[in-house]
Design an enzyme around this catalytic site. Structure first.
Site, mmCIF file in Angstrom:
data_model
loop_
_atom_site.group_PDB
_atom_site.id
_atom_site.type_symbol
_atom_site.label_atom_id
_atom_site.label_comp_id
_atom_site.label_asym_id
_atom_site.label_seq_id
_atom_site.Cartn_x
_atom_site.Cartn_y
_atom_site.Cartn_z
ATOM 1 N N ASP A 145 5.512 34.898 41.899
ATOM 2 C CA ASP A 145 5.280 35.463 40.563
ATOM 3 C C ASP A 145 6.436 36.259 39.995
ATOM 4 O O ASP A 145 6.373 36.715 38.845
ATOM 5 C CB ASP A 145 4.022 36.353 40.592
ATOM 6 C CG ASP A 145 2.773 35.527 40.795
ATOM 7 O OD1 ASP A 145 2.676 34.471 40.162
ATOM 8 O OD2 ASP A 145 1.904 35.939 41.587
ATOM 9 N N ASP A 204 0.760 26.805 38.743
ATOM 10 C CA ASP A 204 1.314 27.964 38.018
ATOM 11 C C ASP A 204 2.796 28.172 38.322
ATOM 12 O O ASP A 204 3.560 28.691 37.505
ATOM 13 C CB ASP A 204 0.582 29.268 38.386
ATOM 14 C CG ASP A 204 -0.899 29.105 38.656
ATOM 15 O OD1 ASP A 204 -1.316 27.989 39.021
ATOM 16 O OD2 ASP A 204 -1.634 30.087 38.521
HETATM 17 N N1 GLY Z 1 -1.111 32.772 38.104
HETATM 18 C C1 GLY Z 1 -2.422 33.240 38.164
HETATM 19 C C2 GLY Z 1 -3.304 32.843 37.042
HETATM 20 O O1 GLY Z 1 -3.004 32.062 36.193
HETATM 21 O O2 GLY Z 1 -4.396 33.351 37.053
#
Ligand code: GLY
Length: 428
Positions: A145, A204
């Site tokens: 992230d 993601d």
């Molecule tokens: N990357 C986490 C979400 O989209 O909840």
């Protein structure tokens, strides 16, 4: 009863008797005509109902951005110095997170966008303060992230201020991200563990490649680019289904590079299409095309866009249910965050495609922006805990953050508003 006989087949003559005699069919006919005529005159004298004029999208964009400025200045005023706004709890109380949580870059990033929109120095100061809290995150190697966190905050700051002092922070962040890459799998590991698997990769993760494309350009070191491309290619090979929807989580084997399992964490089922996952994929491949000009990525972005926009479960107002296969559709929750990400991505994608698709994507993006700007989704001033949008879904299977504001819904909504405004200014 008098019957009219026309034995000689001669056109009957209309006598005064015919007009006066009540049982004759002709006077009855004339009376009906007269009543109809009166009714028509009456109707034509009534004022016409006003045609409902649609508010121009330019006006909607300005109103929503004004609301965003109001909400986020207020948010900054009430927020503790080192924390970030995440959502609201069931009682409507602000939920914050420390810098380590994946959403920490969105609030500073939104402030940067609002500074870009207004040139308001007070917003720049707020953005600088909130961005600085993230400095130590450049060394965080615990998950993928770091791209979300550092590019939204430091990345936008650098883009707008050109202050090169932050470049080393972003390069170090890229190093932290590529420390999670493995040559055998060819992908970056998203999490440390999922359901017993030790190399999980989520859709993601496509979003965080933007940091690597940036690092490659700025440093001149191609390794960042190569890793980003490897991850994007492997994700096309493994993450998508026949219908162009994507799985959420894949588990890779680091000895063979093979995929061991295809699963979900935040979707309704392993085989379902989690809405925000589709949004991340759409945005990710649009960005990958913009960075590489590789047609394969453009095609993938279009396939995802068409999966979303042609899906029978996409409501007319274009705000998706939290999962395209949620079992309780049409009584399921909508996800404003997925909608905001999709609209922002579609605006960018519309710039890379030919006429029919361009219209399709821009129209869809405008529908989303209009819907998110209506009072069902857009917070009134001072309400919604100072967030901008209502009705997001964070993690439905974990029963967490359901039908709430989310900082990333706000960030991508602001981005979409600014993107559409700029696009309109360019073409007019
Ligand atoms: N990357 C986490 C979400 O989209 O909840």
């Amino acid at each position: 009863m008098l019957k009219f006989h026309n034995q000689n087949n001669v056109t009957p003559f209309l006598s005064s008797r015919d007009l006066l005699y009540p049982s004759s069919p002709r006077p009855y006919f004339l009376s009906v005509c007269f009543v109809i005529l009166l009714a028509l005159i009456f109707i034509s004298c009534q004022p016409m109902p006003k045609e409902k004029k649609e508010t121009p999208i330019e006006e909607i964009i300005e109103t929503s951005l004004d609301r965003a400025i109001h909400q986020y200045k207020q948010m900054h005023a009430v927020l503790p110095d080192t924390l970030f706004p995440r959502s609201l709890d069931k009682e409507g109380k602000l939920v914050t997170n420390p810098r380590q949580w994946w959403t920490s870059g969105f609030f500073p990033g939104s402030l940067w966008y609002l500074f870009e929109h207004t040139g308001d120095e007070s917003l720049k100061q707020m953005a600088l303060e909130r961005t600085a809290v993230l400095e130590k995150e450049q060394y965080n190697t615990m998950d993928h992230d770091i791209g979300f966190k550092m590019l939204c905050s430091y990345g936008n700051g650098l883009r707008l201020t050109k202050d090169s002092i932050t470049i080393p922070i972003l390069i170090q962040s890229s190093e932290s991200l590529i420390s999670r890459f493995n040559d055998t799998t060819g992908v970056i590991k998203s999490w440390e563990e999922f359901k017993g698997y030790t190399y999980p990769v989520i859709i993601d993760n496509m979003m965080n490649l933007e940091l690597l494309f940036w690092a490659s350009k700025v440093s001149g070191n191609h390794k960042y680019y190569d890793i980003a491309v490897s991850h994007a290619n492997k994700t096309i090979d493994n993450h998508f289904r026949e219908d162009n929807s994507s799985y959420h989580v894949l588990a890779y084997d680091t000895n063979t590079g093979k995929v061991l399992a295809k699963m979900t964490a935040q979707g309704a089922a392993d085989e379902s299409a989690w809405a925000r996952g589709q949004a991340w994929g759409l945005y990710g491949y649009t960005m990958a095309y913009s960075e590489t000009k590789d047609q394969k990525y453009l095609k993938q972005a279009e396939k995802i866009a068409n999966f979303i926009l042609d899906h029978p479960n996409l409501p007319e107002d274009h705000i998706p249910y939290w999962d395209f296969n949620a079992p309780d559709i049409p009584n399921s929750y909508r996800d404003a965050s997925a909608a905001a990400i999709i609209s922002s991505a579609l605006i960018e994608l519309s710039e890379y495609v030919k006429d029919a698709s361009k219209n399709k994507y821009l129209t869809a993006a405008s529908i989303i922006i209009r819907t998110l700007s209506n009072e069902n989704y857009l917070a009134k001033e001072g309400e919604n805990g100072n967030f901008i949008l209502k009705h997001g879904v964070g993690h439905k299977p974990a029963n967490s953050e359901i039908d709430v504001p989310l900082s990333y819904a706000d960030y991508y909504f602001i981005e979409a508003l600014i993107r559409l405004k700029k696009l309109k200014e360019r073409v007019e």
